[in-house]
Design a protein around this motif. Structure first.
Motif, PDB file in Angstrom:
ATOM      1  N   SER A   1       0.833  -1.195   0.000  1.00 57.42           N
ATOM      2  CA  SER A   1       0.000   0.000   0.000  1.00 57.42           C
ATOM      3  C   SER A   1       0.870   1.248   0.000  1.00 57.42           C
ATOM      4  O   SER A   1       2.000   1.236   0.509  1.00 57.42           O
ATOM      5  CB  SER A   1      -0.944   0.025   1.211  1.00 57.42           C
TER       6      SER A   1
ATOM      7  N   ASP B   1       0.354   5.483   0.805  1.00 53.24           N
ATOM      8  CA  ASP B   1      -0.528   6.552   1.271  1.00 53.24           C
ATOM      9  C   ASP B   1       0.268   7.851   1.301  1.00 53.24           C
ATOM     10  O   ASP B   1       1.325   7.924   1.939  1.00 53.24           O
ATOM     11  CB  ASP B   1      -1.064   6.229   2.666  1.00 53.24           C
TER      12      ASP B   1
ATOM     13  N   SER C   1      -0.267  12.108   1.894  1.00 56.69           N
ATOM     14  CA  SER C   1      -1.162  13.169   2.343  1.00 56.69           C
ATOM     15  C   SER C   1      -0.356  14.446   2.520  1.00 56.69           C
ATOM     16  O   SER C   1       0.556  14.509   3.349  1.00 56.69           O
ATOM     17  CB  SER C   1      -1.829  12.783   3.664  1.00 56.69           C
TER      18      SER C   1
ATOM     19  N   ASP D   1      -2.287  -0.697  -3.441  1.00 58.31           N
ATOM     20  CA  ASP D   1      -3.432   0.193  -3.249  1.00 58.31           C
ATOM     21  C   ASP D   1      -2.889   1.567  -2.866  1.00 58.31           C
ATOM     22  O   ASP D   1      -2.073   1.691  -1.946  1.00 58.31           O
ATOM     23  CB  ASP D   1      -4.357  -0.334  -2.162  1.00 58.31           C
TER      24      ASP D   1
ATOM     25  N   SER E   1      -3.524   5.748  -1.976  1.00 62.87           N
ATOM     26  CA  SER E   1      -4.397   6.822  -1.525  1.00 62.87           C
ATOM     27  C   SER E   1      -3.600   8.119  -1.538  1.00 62.87           C
ATOM     28  O   SER E   1      -2.514   8.194  -0.946  1.00 62.87           O
ATOM     29  CB  SER E   1      -4.928   6.548  -0.118  1.00 62.87           C
ATOM     30  N   SER E   2      -4.123   9.155  -2.223  1.00 59.94           N
ATOM     31  CA  SER E   2      -3.465  10.456  -2.272  1.00 59.94           C
ATOM     32  C   SER E   2      -4.463  11.531  -1.859  1.00 59.94           C
ATOM     33  O   SER E   2      -5.567  11.604  -2.424  1.00 59.94           O
ATOM     34  CB  SER E   2      -2.944  10.756  -3.680  1.00 59.94           C
ATOM     35  N   TYR E   3      -4.062  12.370  -0.890  1.00 61.13           N
ATOM     36  CA  TYR E   3      -4.946  13.418  -0.390  1.00 61.13           C
ATOM     37  C   TYR E   3      -4.190  14.735  -0.328  1.00 61.13           C
ATOM     38  O   TYR E   3      -3.125  14.825   0.300  1.00 61.13           O
ATOM     39  CB  TYR E   3      -5.471  13.067   1.001  1.00 61.13           C
TER      40      TYR E   3
ATOM     41  N   GLY F   1      -2.797   9.741  -7.954  1.00 64.87           N
ATOM     42  CA  GLY F   1      -2.383   8.426  -7.477  1.00 64.87           C
ATOM     43  C   GLY F   1      -1.063   8.012  -8.090  1.00 64.87           C
ATOM     44  O   GLY F   1      -0.073   7.774  -7.388  1.00 64.87           O
TER      45      GLY F   1
ATOM     46  N   TYR G   1      -7.227   5.841  -4.909  1.00 65.21           N
ATOM     47  CA  TYR G   1      -8.121   6.879  -4.396  1.00 65.21           C
ATOM     48  C   TYR G   1      -7.340   8.184  -4.384  1.00 65.21           C
ATOM     49  O   TYR G   1      -6.257   8.274  -3.783  1.00 65.21           O
ATOM     50  CB  TYR G   1      -8.585   6.526  -2.988  1.00 65.21           C
TER      51      TYR G   1
ATOM     52  N   TYR H   1      -7.902  12.463  -3.821  1.00 69.43           N
ATOM     53  CA  TYR H   1      -8.835  13.490  -3.373  1.00 69.43           C
ATOM     54  C   TYR H   1      -8.081  14.795  -3.147  1.00 69.43           C
ATOM     55  O   TYR H   1      -7.143  14.864  -2.350  1.00 69.43           O
ATOM     56  CB  TYR H   1      -9.521  13.043  -2.086  1.00 69.43           C
TER      57      TYR H   1
END
Length: 208
Positions: free
Chosen positions: A37, A39, A41, A66, A68-70, A80, A99, A101
């Motif tokens: 994964s 992640d 942020s 997987d 996730s980018s914020y 991503g 994901y 956002y």
């Protein structure tokens, strides 16, 4: 060449720009293989995987992670997977869920761009969810060369910005001697523009 093989969990958090994996160079090929994964942020931007090759190198990415980018700050971009080449080709095979956002900026699940006539080939079997404070793209491709996009995954994109557009799959070439474009989609695409802009399932701009 540059080779990165990651199968663990990666978490990057920043008040500036956060990048799970960041690779940049000039000439020479780049090979990336991932699982686990990722992640990212950041207030000013977030990239799960960010690759820039600004000479004659090709980029090959096999992503099973997987992602996730914020991006929470004003104008911050959330992507991503983000790949930029100058002369080289891009080959990307994604099976991970993505994901992305951005609260106030553009957001893309997969963003692949070439400045010249490099070919871009993308195969996606992962679920892509994108929320953009401005424009939102599930898969974004731009080059003067040949483009091949094969998608079997579910893509859900939503834009909230004033006049912000949403695109499930976006392909842009040029007013020039551009290459061939092929888009083969069997995945479910949902595209929603909530800020007064336009919503597109598949958008192709190719004038040769």
């Amino acid at each position: 060449p540059i080779t990165v093989d990651s199968s663990g969990s990666i978490s990057a958090t920043a008040t500036g720009v956060a990048q799970g994996i960041d690779i940049s160079g000039n000439d020479g090929n780049v090979y990336v293989s991932t699982a686990g994964s990722i992640d990212a942020s950041g207030s000013n931007g977030a990239y799960g995987i960010h690759i820039g090759v600004y000479g004659y190198g090709n980029v090959y990415v096999d992503n099973g992670a997987d992602i996730s980018s914020y991006a929470g700050g004003f104008g911050g971009v959330a992507n991503g997977i983000d790949i930029h080449t100058y002369y080289g080709d891009v080959t990307l095979d994604n099976t991970g869920d993505i994901y992305a956002y951005s609260t106030n900026g553009d957001a893309s699940g997969i963003h692949a761009e070439n400045d010249q006539y490099g070919d871009i080939t993308i195969s996606n079997d992962g679920a892509i969810t994108v929320i953009g404070g401005n424009d939102a793209y599930g898969i974004y491709v731009q080059t003067y060369g040949d483009v091949s996009v094969t998608n079997t995954g579910a893509i859900d994109v939503t834009s909230y910005g004033i006049a912000g557009n949403s695109y499930g799959i976006f392909v842009y070439t040029c007013h020039c001697d551009a290459g061939a474009v092929s888009v083969d989609n069997s995945g479910d695409i949902t595209s929603t523009a909530n800020g007064g802009g336009s919503a597109f399932g598949i958008y192709v701009y190719a004038y040769g």
